[in-house]
Design a protein around this motif. Structure first.
Motif, short mmCIF file in Angstrom:
data_model
loop_
_atom_site.label_atom_id
_atom_site.label_comp_id
_atom_site.label_asym_id
_atom_site.label_seq_id
_atom_site.Cartn_x
_atom_site.Cartn_y
_atom_site.Cartn_z
N PHE A 121 -3.99 -12.67 -5.52
CA PHE A 121 -3.97 -11.85 -6.91
C PHE A 121 -3.38 -10.56 -6.67
CE2 PHE A 121 -7.92 -10.91 -4.40
CZ PHE A 121 -7.79 -9.62 -4.68
N GLY A 122 -2.79 -9.92 -7.98
CA GLY A 122 -2.18 -8.81 -7.86
C GLY A 122 -3.08 -7.41 -7.73
N TYR A 123 -2.48 -6.21 -7.50
CA TYR A 123 -3.23 -5.19 -7.51
C TYR A 123 -2.35 -4.08 -7.87
CZ TYR A 123 -1.02 -4.10 -3.09
OH TYR A 123 0.14 -3.90 -1.99
N ALA A 124 -2.98 -3.01 -8.43
CA ALA A 124 -2.30 -1.72 -8.73
C ALA A 124 -2.58 -0.80 -7.36
CB ALA A 124 -2.77 -1.19 -10.07
N ASP A 125 -3.74 -0.65 -7.10
CA ASP A 125 -4.05 0.31 -5.84
C ASP A 125 -4.70 -0.68 -4.72
OD1 ASP A 125 -6.52 1.74 -4.30
OD2 ASP A 125 -5.02 3.36 -5.02
N GLU A 126 -3.88 -0.57 -3.57
CA GLU A 126 -4.58 -1.55 -2.35
C GLU A 126 -5.92 -1.25 -2.14
OE1 GLU A 126 -3.53 -1.40 2.13
OE2 GLU A 126 -1.76 -1.22 0.86
N GLN A 127 -6.51 -0.08 -2.20
CA GLN A 127 -7.89 -0.05 -1.67
C GLN A 127 -8.82 -0.67 -2.90
OE1 GLN A 127 -9.01 0.67 1.52
NE2 GLN A 127 -6.62 0.98 1.94
N VAL A 128 -8.47 -0.38 -3.98
CA VAL A 128 -9.32 -0.73 -4.93
C VAL A 128 -9.05 -2.38 -4.94
CG1 VAL A 128 -9.55 -0.98 -7.61
CG2 VAL A 128 -9.12 1.47 -6.33
#
Length: 925
Positions: A121-128
């Motif tokens: 799945f995609g992400y905008a912020d890696e840690q989040v």
């Protein structure tokens, strides 16, 4: 199968892709999950599962899933879907809860592993994104079997707080969103607000609303309120009377001299902290002095005349007013029923209010100063104000203290606009916040009274982008216009090179061509990171982190990346797209690692580069390799073919048809004089160079370098290099150690011809063997008395399959008389001697079949193997060293040469003279 489901969902492996990858065109998180017993329990077999998960994450109702319509995922839940798929959607929904609009995801079963699934799945912020993945798995397990220790509300709140800690502030996010809308790449440089916009020589940096163009002196001036006021006053701009003081007594004397009411504030404070307004007497000044001094970094406090009126913030960007907002101090309005305390709680319950700058409004803080101010207005916090009565909770209108904003951008009088712009110019800030106090911004302040009370560096944008009342202003646009004026370039050209063999040499050729054109080339390869011909990092730099390092370098205006299979599988490309993708070949190597078991799967990995080519880019593909040829279907841009096939072949016919349609290609045209590299573009044909006149090809005998030359020339042509520059680059590129260390370096040591190369796999050995045969024939023809021997030092990495190691030895035995088998320093999970033993097995099998080789020896240490091979070689022999540490090998060979030149009868480093050297026993077939 279990009779009832148990919470067995577990994350087995986690990978973070920071660029295009085998699963997606964009950055993604990849989980390998194990369902355990849950493999037998789809969602429709678990009582209450669907209702419970929709109650906890109502956003899942919006997910379309594969159905392509709202509610599609709910349909899948009701029909029955596996819990790995559910975890994917939960991870997406959790990110959407914190405002990350991510919708990309897929779940696929791991082939040959029942119960194991790839969840991507995609992400905008890696840690989040990672935190969402972990919480999603815990939530699914909790819904399978309730965990008393799992408090969903507390877990969700903790997740939201974590996301808010790592999120960009409103100002930074506004600039990034504007940059993305213009196709300007960005890189986060730390865990806070330091961001790079653009690449290489075009890069600009921002930290919140400070830019790389912001003057440090201007920031210092703006932080010194006394100096700022004096500068503005000297320019004839309206400013209040003020003086700086360091003691209470001084503050009182200045206040009396200026005249009450006065303002006491820190000399170098920010966000309105420590500012005390409308002080009417000595007692209030003394009390306020202590408050202001606590917020002053230098311990200096400003006492100035109190200017009455409304508080306006004028935002100046690049010398022009971009927005104006009226700031209203934090307050509540009575309803005749609620206490002041209750009214504050109701205001803070507004979802737009958060802690600090995380949301468009800040929660109202009830501190001692607020209680005192309420008391001065005749109320206690437990009192009920009459309906319609406004109760102030702060004197300053800063958003950070709970104030609200009203947009006044198009209402300001032109004279006031000019004053604000002149103030920003006087201080020298490219982005400035000018604080006006005046009765009405629509009237000239010189007539109505009013003054500039502050000039702020790094002003916040959220009062303008998200005003409480009025239209939002798109102020990120002028910021990006200032950094990247219309028509300005933000990207540098990127040429990415991949393939099983030849990547490094091809990358060096391309880099050499563009260096000759005056470009500052940043190159990554297995040898390290090279910036403008300087090796700045010595390591295997063929991965995504090294690519990002080049893109961050402010000198680089052209990038050449060698891209290896391992980096793609580990982190993706590490950048968004490449203008030119070069695929040289795909051959069986590194199989059996990271789920890549077949050469077709390996081709899928390397095709990621082709998929990362934009519509205006090019894919340079080897038409002679069937697997590479198939990659044309994945290219959004144009395909440039290169081929070593002769005219009339099926491949050449395909290329001819391609060119007739306006395509591009580089081919070899044989003639009585040799092979000519010909550039084809549409119906035009342009001669480039004779292969036998290019130093890197060894007179045309190094067929692998003929192929690499075609690939490099095609890449340079696709990247826009003129033909005469490509020709000059190829003519001046050779495989000497300084231009191409460890790649087909030729040296003569005491009359022995030595070739140093990095060959480490069976396909590479096949090409190297062909070169050895061609060179060996020329050496044999020049020696009438005895046939020169061919001695090879070979090795392979320990992470290859056993059959690949045997094949390497089997092929090498076809081309060498004597083979010395060594091992790399890094055994990669093998026991010492195990890798060499497998290679020797392949050699012996070939010898038994009648191969050229007659003797194979095992010398595990690389330098010992070189010494042994050199000690048994004679003048005119050919020694080929397949290296691991090429610098150490070249130093050893140089030692042999230097001793011979000095006239020594015995080299002190030779096996015969080294007292610590133990000669290996020959391993004859």
């Amino acid at each position: 199968m279990s009779e009832r489901p148990t919470p067995d969902l577990a994350i087995v492996e986690t990978r973070v892709y920071r660029g295009a990858n085998v699963w997606s065109y964009d950055k993604s998180i990849h989980l390998v999950v194990d369902l355990g017993s849950l493999e037998g329990f789809p969602t429709n077999t678990i009582p209450g599962f669907t209702d419970n998960i929709l109650q906890m994450l109502p956003g899942l109702r919006e997910h379309s899933c594969s159905r392509g319509r709202r509610g599609g995922f709910v349909e899948r839940l009701n029909e029955g879907t596996w819990l790995g798929h559910v975890a994917e959607h939960c991870a997406l929904a959790l990110q959407q809860v914190v405002g990350h609009d991510i919708r990309r995801g897929k779940t696929r079963q791991v082939k040959g592993s029942p119960g194991h699934y790839n969840v991507v799945f995609g992400y905008a912020d890696e840690q989040v994104g990672l935190a969402a993945a972990r919480l999603a798995v815990r939530l699914v397990n909790h819904l399978v079997e309730a965990d008393p220790a799992f408090d969903w509300d507390a877990e969700l709140e903790a997740f939201i707080l974590r996301a808010e800690r790592t999120a960009f502030g409103p100002s930074t996010q506004a600039i990034i969103d504007e940059a993305v809308s213009r196709d300007i790449p960005w890189i986060r440089l730390n865990q806070h607000s330091l961001v790079q916009l653009g690449q290489g020589v075009h890069a600009k940096r921002i930290r919140a609303t400070m830019t790389s163009a912001t003057s440090a002196i201007a920031v210092d001036v703006a932080s010194d309120k006394d100096l700022t006021t004096r500068l503005l006053g000297a320019a004839g701009l309206p400013v209040p009377k003020q003086e700086s003081v360091r003691t209470e007594d001084q503050a009182v004397r200045v206040a009396e001299r200026i005249g009450y009411p006065v303002v006491v504030k820190p000399l170098d404070g920010n966000h309105g902290r420590g500012v005390c307004l409308d002080l009417q007497n000595e007692k209030e000044v003394r009390e306020s002095f202590t408050i202001a001094r606590e917020q002053s970094r230098r311990g200096t406090v400003i006492v100035e005349a109190f200017v009455t009126g409304k508080d306006y913030r004028c935002l100046i960007i690049d010398g022009k007013v971009a927005a104006i907002a009226e700031r209203v101090p934090a307050s509540v309005t009575g309803d005749g029923v609620s206490t002041v305390e209750r009214l504050v709680d109701t205001a803070n319950a507004d979802p737009r209010r958060g802690v600090g700058h995380e949301k468009v409004l800040t929660r109202i803080k009830v501190d001692e100063a607020a209680v005192t101010l309420v008391h001065e207005q005749g109320f206690q916090m437990t009192d009920v104000p009459p309906e319609g009565t406004t109760v102030k909770l702060a004197l300053t209108g800063n958003m950070s203290t709970g104030g609200i904003s009203i947009d006044r951008t198009f209402e300001a009088h032109p004279e006031n606009v000019e004053i604000a712009e002149e103030a920003a110019r006087m201080v020298g800030l490219d982005i400035a916040g000018i604080d006006f106090i005046c009765p009405d911004i629509t009237e000239p302040v010189r007539e109505t009274g009013g003054a500039i009370c502050e000039v702020n560096a790094a002003p916040g944008f959220r009062m303008h982008t998200h005003p409480t009342i009025g239209e939002p202003q798109f102020i990120a646009k002028p910021v990006v216009d200032m950094l990247f004026p219309p028509g300005a370039t933000s990207r540098i050209p990127i040429v990415a090179v991949t393939g099983t063999n030849g990547k490094t040499t091809t990358s060096r050729m391309i880099s050499h061509i563009f260096k000759g054109m005056g470009r500052k080339v940043g190159m990554t390869s297995t040898d390290g990171v090279v910036i403008d011909e300087r090796l700045v990092i010595r390591s295997d730099a063929s991965g995504p982190r090294s690519a990002r390092m080049v893109l961050q370098n402010p000198r680089v205006d052209f990038a050449v990346f060698e891209v290896a299979r391992g980096g793609i599988l580990r982190e993706g490309l590490g950048y968004e797209r490449n203008d030119v993708a070069v695929v040289i070949n795909v051959q069986p190597d590194h199989l059996g690692l990271r789920g890549i078991d077949t050469v077709e799967q390996l081709a899928d990995v390397k095709a990621v580069l082709v998929e990362a080519v934009p519509r205006d880019g090019h894919a340079v593909l080897n038409a002679d390799d069937p697997l590479v040829r198939e990659m044309r279907r994945r290219c959004s841009g144009q395909v440039v073919w290169f081929s070593m096939e002769e005219p009339g072949s099926e491949v050449r016919d395909m290329i001819e048809a391609h060119c007739r349609r306006g395509g591009k290609a580089l081919v070899l045209e044989p003639s009585d004089r040799g092979e000519m590299i010909v550039v084809k573009h549409g119906r035009r044909e342009m001669q480039l160079a004779w292969t036998h006149l290019l130093p890197a090809t060894f007179g045309g005998r190094a067929r692998m370098n003929v192929q690499n030359t075609l690939a490099a020339a095609a890449a340079a042509f696709a990247a826009g290099a003129p033909l005469h520059d490509i020709r000059q680059g190829l003519r001046s590129f050779s495989t000497n150690y300084y231009l191409s260390p460890g790649r087909l370096n030729e040296v003569e040591v005491n009359g022995v011809n030595v070739i140093v190369d990095y060959c480490h796999n069976a396909p590479g050995m096949r090409m190297l063997g062909d070169f050895v045969d061609r060179v060996g024939e020329s050496l044999a023809s020049s020696h009438d008395l005895a046939r020169p021997s061919r001695i090879g030092i070979i090795a392979t990495a320990g992470d290859r399959r056993d059959e690949d190691m045997r094949e390497l030895g089997h092929i090498a035995a076809q081309h060498f008389d004597v083979l010395v088998v060594r091992e790399d320093v890094a055994l990669r999970g093998r026991e010492r001697g195990e890798t060499a033993g497998l290679v020797i097995e392949g050699v012996r099998a070939a010898i038994a079949e009648g191969a050229r080789c007659r003797q194979v020896e095992e010398v595990l240490e690389e330098i010992d193997a070189v010494r042994h091979a050199m000690s048994r070689s004679n003048r005119g022999d050919l020694v080929v060293v397949c290296v691991d540490k090429h610098a150490a090998v070249m130093a050893e060979l140089e030692t042999w040469s230097n001793v011979a030149q000095a006239g020594a009868t015995a080299n002190p480093q030779t096996p015969a003279a080294d007292p610590d050297y133990v000669a290996p026993a020959p391993t004859d077939a």
